[in-house]
Motif scaffolding. Sequence first.
Motif, PDB file in Angstrom:
ATOM      1  N   VAL A 156       0.858  -1.182   0.000  1.00  0.00           N
ATOM      2  CA  VAL A 156       0.000   0.000   0.000  1.00  0.00           C
ATOM      3  C   VAL A 156       0.899   1.240   0.000  1.00  0.00           C
ATOM      4  N   GLY A 157       0.399   2.324  -0.571  1.00  0.00           N
ATOM      5  CA  GLY A 157       1.190   3.547  -0.607  1.00  0.00           C
ATOM      6  C   GLY A 157       0.346   4.783  -0.333  1.00  0.00           C
ATOM      7  N   ILE A 158       0.964   5.749   0.350  1.00  0.00           N
ATOM      8  CA  ILE A 158       0.328   7.043   0.616  1.00  0.00           C
ATOM      9  C   ILE A 158       1.273   8.150   0.130  1.00  0.00           C
ATOM     10  N   ALA A 159       0.815   8.942  -0.794  1.00  0.00           N
ATOM     11  CA  ALA A 159       1.591  10.100  -1.244  1.00  0.00           C
ATOM     12  C   ALA A 159       1.124  11.341  -0.497  1.00  0.00           C
ATOM     13  N   ILE A 160       2.082  12.201  -0.174  1.00  0.00           N
ATOM     14  CA  ILE A 160       1.785  13.461   0.517  1.00  0.00           C
ATOM     15  C   ILE A 160       2.188  14.605  -0.406  1.00  0.00           C
ATOM     16  N   ASP A 161       1.266  15.493  -0.693  1.00  0.00           N
ATOM     17  CA  ASP A 161       1.571  16.641  -1.552  1.00  0.00           C
ATOM     18  C   ASP A 161       0.645  17.788  -1.169  1.00  0.00           C
ATOM     19  N   THR A 162       0.960  18.960  -1.689  1.00  0.00           N
ATOM     20  CA  THR A 162       0.046  20.086  -1.505  1.00  0.00           C
ATOM     21  C   THR A 162      -1.024  20.048  -2.598  1.00  0.00           C
ATOM     22  N   THR A 163      -2.101  20.762  -2.377  1.00  0.00           N
ATOM     23  CA  THR A 163      -3.138  20.894  -3.398  1.00  0.00           C
ATOM     24  C   THR A 163      -3.673  22.309  -3.380  1.00  0.00           C
ATOM     25  N   ALA A 164      -4.157  22.756  -4.537  1.00  0.00           N
ATOM     26  CA  ALA A 164      -4.657  24.122  -4.657  1.00  0.00           C
ATOM     27  C   ALA A 164      -6.080  24.220  -4.123  1.00  0.00           C
ATOM     28  N   VAL A 165      -6.293  25.127  -3.172  1.00  0.00           N
ATOM     29  CA  VAL A 165      -7.640  25.322  -2.635  1.00  0.00           C
ATOM     30  C   VAL A 165      -8.478  26.158  -3.602  1.00  0.00           C
ATOM     31  N   SER A 166      -9.773  26.186  -3.339  1.00  0.00           N
ATOM     32  CA  SER A 166     -10.693  26.938  -4.208  1.00  0.00           C
ATOM     33  C   SER A 166     -11.589  27.840  -3.371  1.00  0.00           C
ATOM     34  N   ASP A 167     -10.991  28.485  -2.346  1.00  0.00           N
ATOM     35  CA  ASP A 167     -11.795  29.238  -1.376  1.00  0.00           C
ATOM     36  C   ASP A 167     -11.632  30.756  -1.497  1.00  0.00           C
ATOM     37  N   THR A 168     -11.072  31.229  -2.622  1.00  0.00           N
ATOM     38  CA  THR A 168     -10.916  32.670  -2.839  1.00  0.00           C
ATOM     39  C   THR A 168     -11.978  33.151  -3.839  1.00  0.00           C
ATOM     40  N   PRO A 169     -12.142  34.480  -4.030  1.00  0.00           N
ATOM     41  CA  PRO A 169     -13.330  34.988  -4.735  1.00  0.00           C
ATOM     42  C   PRO A 169     -13.315  34.898  -6.266  1.00  0.00           C
ATOM     43  N   GLU A 170     -12.219  34.467  -6.882  1.00  0.00           N
ATOM     44  CA  GLU A 170     -12.193  34.435  -8.340  1.00  0.00           C
ATOM     45  C   GLU A 170     -13.341  33.590  -8.902  1.00  0.00           C
ATOM     46  N   THR A 219     -13.470  31.382 -11.110  1.00  0.00           N
ATOM     47  CA  THR A 219     -13.175  29.973 -11.386  1.00  0.00           C
ATOM     48  C   THR A 219     -13.162  29.111 -10.124  1.00  0.00           C
ATOM     49  N   MET A 220     -13.203  29.724  -8.962  1.00  0.00           N
ATOM     50  CA  MET A 220     -13.151  28.971  -7.709  1.00  0.00           C
ATOM     51  C   MET A 220     -14.520  28.395  -7.364  1.00  0.00           C
TER      52      MET A 220
END
Length: 356
Positions: free
Chosen positions: A228-242, A244-245
């Motif tokens: 089994v494997g777990i990758a750890i990375d960052t991800t882009a949030v979508s909580d700002t007013p643009e 496209t969010m």
Amino acid sequence: MQKLLEQLTALHGPCGYEQPVSEWIRDTIQPFVDEVTIDPLGNVIGTKKGSKPGPKVIMTAHMDEIGFIVKKIEKNGLIRFEKLGGHDDRILLTQKVQVRTKSSYLTGVIGSISAHYAKFDDATKVRNHRQLYIDIGAKNVEDAKRLGVTVGAPITWLPSIDYLGDDSTGRFVGKGFDDRAGCAVIIKTLQELEGKSFSGEVSAIFTVQEEVGLRGAQVATRQVDADVGIAIDTTAVSDTPEETMDQTLALGAGTGIKVLDMSLISHPTVKEYLIDLAEEKQIPYQLEVFPGIGTDGGAMSLTNRGIPTGVLSIPSRYAHSPVEVIDINDLHATKNLLKEFILSLSEQSQFPFIKK
């Protein structure tokens, strides 16, 4: 965790030029693993054996950060450059960068016209990075070479990390959180596993060249016969007013448990296991469906006969810029869920695609 983040983001390691990061991580994790090696591509692989039989687990994060590379030195000493990894040309102008030579680090700035010339320019034009240049203060080619600049020299954003607002917000702004924050999570997990009883074997893999096609993970994960494997990375949030969010991922709302991205449909058994564990341990989480990103989890899932793979994501604002923002609570939630995942495993733990 904060100190680890500060140390890791200060290191200079764009795609393909991760040597300072590989060396630092190898030396840092050595006291907490049974064995650590650096493979020919630069991936750091540390192995820690549990006290009881059980599954073999990979936890992985990538060491590389987006950056640039010197392409040409102009006659007046200005530097033309190429990209290493994904950049948005709209944010490049006037940013401070750091050029690595064989003997030192040079501060530079990506140049732009003076505001006084703006009225003579097309204000809507976004210049391609190949039209831009880096100013390191050199007066000519000879001066730039005297400073140590050569074609192929790697470049990153100038290292920085600060509290966003002040220390009461729990939020940090700086460069390289993608994915030195993930590296910090794995290192902290290894440290906290010290002296604890767990089943099986853990391979901590810190990969190179993720930002240019998950290349390090393709090589490194083949070296481990994992269950089994777990990758750890960052991800882009979508909580700002643009416009496209879509407000589906938020900073400070907990670790992201990956459902889908462009590189991976998370293994359903692993995903559900992580969700159940987060709820049992009361670790804040949010489900991530975001086709605009890919991680080493995608490469790992295709390794050998196929590794059941999940991903834990650290929410981030302003990704791939010199001012990435993360929340310390999300960082701790990610680390806590990863650690609890390892501690929860037993000799009987399996992750079949179809549960019998």
